[in-house]
Structure formats: C-alpha cells, structure tokens
Motif scaffolding. Structure first.
Motif, PDB file in Angstrom:
ATOM      1  N   PRO A 111       0.750  -1.065   0.142  1.00  0.00           N
ATOM      2  CA  PRO A 111      -0.033  -0.011   0.023  1.00  0.00           C
ATOM      3  C   PRO A 111       1.017   1.319   0.060  1.00  0.00           C
ATOM      4  O   PRO A 111       1.912   1.443   0.578  1.00  0.00           O
ATOM      5  N   GLY A 112       0.482   2.263  -0.665  1.00  0.00           N
ATOM      6  CA  GLY A 112       1.006   3.472  -0.734  1.00  0.00           C
ATOM      7  C   GLY A 112       1.152   4.171   0.704  1.00  0.00           C
ATOM      8  O   GLY A 112       2.337   4.943   1.007  1.00  0.00           O
ATOM      9  N   VAL A 113       0.492   4.146   1.416  1.00  0.00           N
ATOM     10  CA  VAL A 113       0.276   4.645   2.645  1.00  0.00           C
ATOM     11  C   VAL A 113       1.335   3.787   3.518  1.00  0.00           C
ATOM     12  O   VAL A 113       2.250   4.726   4.171  1.00  0.00           O
ATOM     13  N   ALA A 114       1.732   2.649   3.475  1.00  0.00           N
ATOM     14  CA  ALA A 114       2.667   2.089   4.159  1.00  0.00           C
ATOM     15  C   ALA A 114       4.185   2.348   3.607  1.00  0.00           C
ATOM     16  O   ALA A 114       4.924   2.589   4.328  1.00  0.00           O
ATOM     17  N   PHE A 115       4.158   2.386   2.309  1.00  0.00           N
ATOM     18  CA  PHE A 115       5.441   2.885   1.791  1.00  0.00           C
ATOM     19  C   PHE A 115       5.895   4.484   2.225  1.00  0.00           C
ATOM     20  O   PHE A 115       7.011   4.748   2.584  1.00  0.00           O
ATOM     21  N   MET A 116       4.620   5.174   2.329  1.00  0.00           N
ATOM     22  CA  MET A 116       5.180   6.426   2.502  1.00  0.00           C
ATOM     23  C   MET A 116       5.492   6.846   4.152  1.00  0.00           C
ATOM     24  O   MET A 116       6.417   7.479   4.602  1.00  0.00           O
ATOM     25  N   ALA A 117       5.089   5.769   4.905  1.00  0.00           N
ATOM     26  CA  ALA A 117       5.410   5.660   6.293  1.00  0.00           C
ATOM     27  C   ALA A 117       6.757   5.234   6.398  1.00  0.00           C
ATOM     28  O   ALA A 117       7.691   5.729   7.065  1.00  0.00           O
ATOM     29  N   MET A 118       7.261   4.169   5.543  1.00  0.00           N
ATOM     30  CA  MET A 118       8.649   3.806   5.720  1.00  0.00           C
ATOM     31  C   MET A 118       9.595   4.848   5.324  1.00  0.00           C
ATOM     32  O   MET A 118      10.536   4.680   6.032  1.00  0.00           O
TER      33      MET A 118
END
Length: 144
Positions: A111-118
């Motif tokens: 998910p994009g949200v998870a990537f941005m959190a990383m």
C-alpha cells in the motif's frame, strides 16, 4: 512459517531485494500482503483509485484500456518479476489501465500509505523500493 516470513522470502526473489538484510526485508514484508489470482481475475480496473504497487512474483498479467464502447485494447503484459501499478504510490490519479491475470498469478501488494510511512521513518528498504520503481518506470518510458 508466518505470513511476514513468507512474504519476506517471496520478496527475496526480486533481484533488487535478494541481498537485503533479513530485518529490513521483514520490515517491508510486515506492510505487504500476498495475493493469489486465478486466470481472468482482475487485479485492478481502469479508473480505480491508485493507492498501491504490485510486485508480480509468478504468472502473467494483461494490461488493457477501455476504448469507450469498442473492445478493450491490450496495452501490454506484465510477467514474473515485473512491477505493476507503480504510479499508484507516486501519483494518486486513477488507474489508467486495467490489470487481469492471464493465468494463476501471485503478487505482493504494498500500500502507498505503508510505503510513505517507511520513507517518513527513514527505513533504508524504502530506498530499494524506490530503485525498483525507478527501474520499472524508466524501462516503460524507454519502451514507449
């Protein structure tokens, strides 16, 4: 074997991640899910919200565009090892094509949200994900 370990092992089959530290790969795997698609199953449809990227681990995906009343136009195929929908975590515009499994397929979904959190957390594996996305995007631009 836990889901995280399974996804981590599957991600390791992607050349960019093959030499990645186990803990970093597990960090990525914790944020991903593993999907199994049957022949004809839709991965995403043209016009859908683009909010995740897919790593095709096994199988083939046909990419098509709607012609507005006529038959769909095949714009390409994704094969094992390819990245699909990479723009979904870079640009939130709706999907510009549909993706459907040609045969049995396995994808890892990030998910994009998870990537941005990383990225925000400064996870080093996020740089490797960006390398995969850059490679995929530049390849497609060169092909076009």
């Amino acid at each position: 074997m836990s889901d995280v370990r399974t996804i981590s092992n599957v991600l390791r089959t992607i050349p960019t991640f093959k030499d990645q530290d186990v803990s970093a790969l597990d960090c990525l795997a914790e944020r991903c899910s593993l999907w199994q698609l049957k022949p004809g199953q839709v991965l995403f449809a043209e016009g859908d919200e683009a909010c995740e990227v897919y790593f095709l681990i096994e199988g083939q995906i046909r990419l098509t565009c709607d012609t507005g009343g006529g038959p769909e136009v095949v714009v390409g195929y994704a094969d094992t090892g390819d990245v699909i929908g990479e723009m979904g975590i870079i640009d939130p515009a709706p999907r510009s094509a549909s993706a459907r499994a040609v045969d049995n397929a396995t994808v890892v979904v990030l998910p994009g949200v998870a990537f941005m959190a990383m990225v925000t957390e400064g996870q080093s594996i996020a740089v490797d994900v960006l390398r995969v996305l850059r490679k995929s995007l530049t390849y497609r631009i060169r092909v076009l």
